[in-house]
Design an enzyme around this catalytic site. Structure first.
Site, mmCIF file in Angstrom:
data_model
loop_
_atom_site.group_PDB
_atom_site.id
_atom_site.type_symbol
_atom_site.label_atom_id
_atom_site.label_comp_id
_atom_site.label_asym_id
_atom_site.label_seq_id
_atom_site.Cartn_x
_atom_site.Cartn_y
_atom_site.Cartn_z
ATOM 1 N N LYS A 151 0.891 17.133 -2.612
ATOM 2 C CA LYS A 151 1.716 15.940 -2.886
ATOM 3 C C LYS A 151 2.466 16.085 -4.204
ATOM 4 C CE LYS A 151 -0.220 11.739 -4.093
ATOM 5 N NZ LYS A 151 -0.994 10.538 -3.770
ATOM 6 N N SER A 205 -2.835 2.409 -1.856
ATOM 7 C CA SER A 205 -2.297 1.361 -2.724
ATOM 8 C C SER A 205 -1.011 0.804 -2.088
ATOM 9 C CB SER A 205 -2.050 1.930 -4.117
ATOM 10 O OG SER A 205 -1.546 0.940 -4.967
ATOM 11 N N THR A 206 0.128 1.452 -2.345
ATOM 12 C CA THR A 206 1.377 0.976 -1.722
ATOM 13 C C THR A 206 1.530 1.515 -0.294
ATOM 14 O OG1 THR A 206 2.652 2.892 -2.450
ATOM 15 C CG2 THR A 206 2.537 1.023 -3.982
ATOM 16 N N ARG A 246 -7.193 6.018 -12.344
ATOM 17 C CA ARG A 246 -6.136 7.022 -12.138
ATOM 18 C C ARG A 246 -5.374 7.337 -13.425
ATOM 19 N NH1 ARG A 246 -3.426 4.211 -7.115
ATOM 20 N NH2 ARG A 246 -4.307 2.452 -8.259
ATOM 21 N N GLN A 247 -5.476 6.433 -14.422
ATOM 22 C CA GLN A 247 -4.824 6.712 -15.712
ATOM 23 C C GLN A 247 -5.816 7.472 -16.584
ATOM 24 O OE1 GLN A 247 -3.971 3.380 -14.336
ATOM 25 N NE2 GLN A 247 -2.323 4.712 -13.666
HETATM 26 C C1 R5P Z 1 -4.044 9.194 -5.887
HETATM 27 O O1 R5P Z 1 -4.197 10.325 -6.251
HETATM 28 C C2 R5P Z 1 -4.908 8.534 -4.846
HETATM 29 O O2 R5P Z 1 -5.874 9.397 -4.366
HETATM 30 C C3 R5P Z 1 -4.068 7.985 -3.696
HETATM 31 O O3 R5P Z 1 -3.519 9.054 -2.958
HETATM 32 C C4 R5P Z 1 -2.963 7.099 -4.196
HETATM 33 O O4 R5P Z 1 -3.453 6.190 -5.123
HETATM 34 C C5 R5P Z 1 -2.284 6.357 -3.065
HETATM 35 O O5 R5P Z 1 -1.254 5.590 -3.585
HETATM 36 P P1 R5P Z 1 -0.120 4.988 -2.652
HETATM 37 O O6 R5P Z 1 -0.797 4.323 -1.496
HETATM 38 O O7 R5P Z 1 0.588 3.994 -3.547
HETATM 39 O O8 R5P Z 1 0.771 6.099 -2.238
#
Ligand code: R5P
Length: 295
Positions: free
Chosen positions: A193, A224-225, A96-97
């Protein structure tokens, strides 16, 4: 297949054993421990000369240590005269980075790939987070294969849900949400988003869709979170969704995300690219098929 050896560096042991079994080759565990100061200790207790080594290792949990364990294992395998080292990393961290979002930031995906390029002969991964990169070739100089769990996720949705609408929580998720919806012929919508920080996101509807009384199935590559899914679920419920499920390829589920999502009455389903209690979709067949083609 005789000359193949499968191992893992700790994170994907179950999957590695399953892959070895399906390929009909032996799984050899690595001896990995930690010196008192935190340095990694790693040892092969098998002969590697003229053998092809497959390291099955997801870069989660502990992405940095995972990366270093893989590099140590690959370099040691070469010292021991292995003929080839293939990394089957179901989940690749740092993808993602992929740009300098703020001046001076490390583009860590590039550094991660550079390290792997120098130690590994080939990499296979599942649904890497390709957003600004068009393909893995943008960062890997070694052969890099990208597999997708989309068909398996589509089959799961078809088998387990009724009257569902698929929701992609952000533009990048169209690669999963829209593609899967197309395959199984259900309606999909991709939300917009805005990310303010790692733990603060907002999502908005961009186009209206009939969701009242239906099951909203949020599909994304990574949870992730869990904040993205929670915000998307709020939007779906506002529009009258009867229930909400979230399916991801990679269930990182950090900082108590699984519990948070349960509290919000969101059913979570993940593939086993990362071992977690929410694993309901087995991706071992994807890797086995790709590895068979290599040999
Ligand atoms: C980011 O663009 C990914 O596709 C996920 O939407 C993101 O990593 C989800 O992160 P979190 O669960 O922390 O909101």
């Amino acid at each position: 297949m005789k000359n193949l050896i499968v191992t893992s560096c700790g994170n994907s042991e179950k999957l590695a054993k399953k892959i070895a079994e399906k390929l009909g080759v032996r799984y050899f565990p690595l001896v990995i421990s930690q010196f008192p100061d935190g340095d990694i200790y790693l040892r092969f207790k098998t002969v590697l000369k003229n053998k092809e080594l497959i390291i099955v290792q997801s870069f989660q949990p502990e992405p940095d240590r995972s990366l270093f364990k893989v590099i140590f294992a690959a370099e040691t395998a070469k010292e021991l005269e292995a003929s080839k080292v293939i990394l089957a990393a179901p989940y690749l961290a740092y993808m993602r980075q992929d740009k300098m979002f703020n001046a001076g930031e490390c583009i860590s995906s590039k550094v991660m790939a550079k390290l792997l390029n120098s130690s590994i002969d080939e990499v296979i991964t599942i649904d890497p987070h390709l957003h600004r990169y068009k393909s893995l070739k943008d960062i890997f100089t070694i052969p890099a294969k990208r597999l997708s769990a989309n068909s398996l996720i589509g089959e799961y949705i078809k088998k387990h849900f009724k009257e569902e609408v698929i929701i992609g929580p952000d533009w990048e998720s169209y690669q999963w949400a829209e593609k899967i919806a197309e395959k199984i012929k259900v309606h999909a919508m991709v939300l917009k988003k805005s990310r303010f920080s790692s733990r603060h996101v907002e999502v908005k509807m961009t186009q209206p869709i009939e969701i009242k009384g239906k099951k909203a199935v949020i599909v994304d590559d990574i949870i992730s979170t869990g904040h993205t899914v929670i915000e998307a679920a709020k939007q779906a419920r506002k529009l009258g969704a009867k229930s909400v499920a979230a399916i991801c390829v990679h269930g990182l589920l950090v900082e108590g995300a699984a519990e948070k999502l349960k509290k919000e009455k969101i059913e979570v389903i993940s593939t086993n690219t990362i071992e977690h209690s929410t694993n309901k979709i087995d991706i071992s067949s994807l890797l086995v098929e790709a590895l068979r083609k290599e040999n």
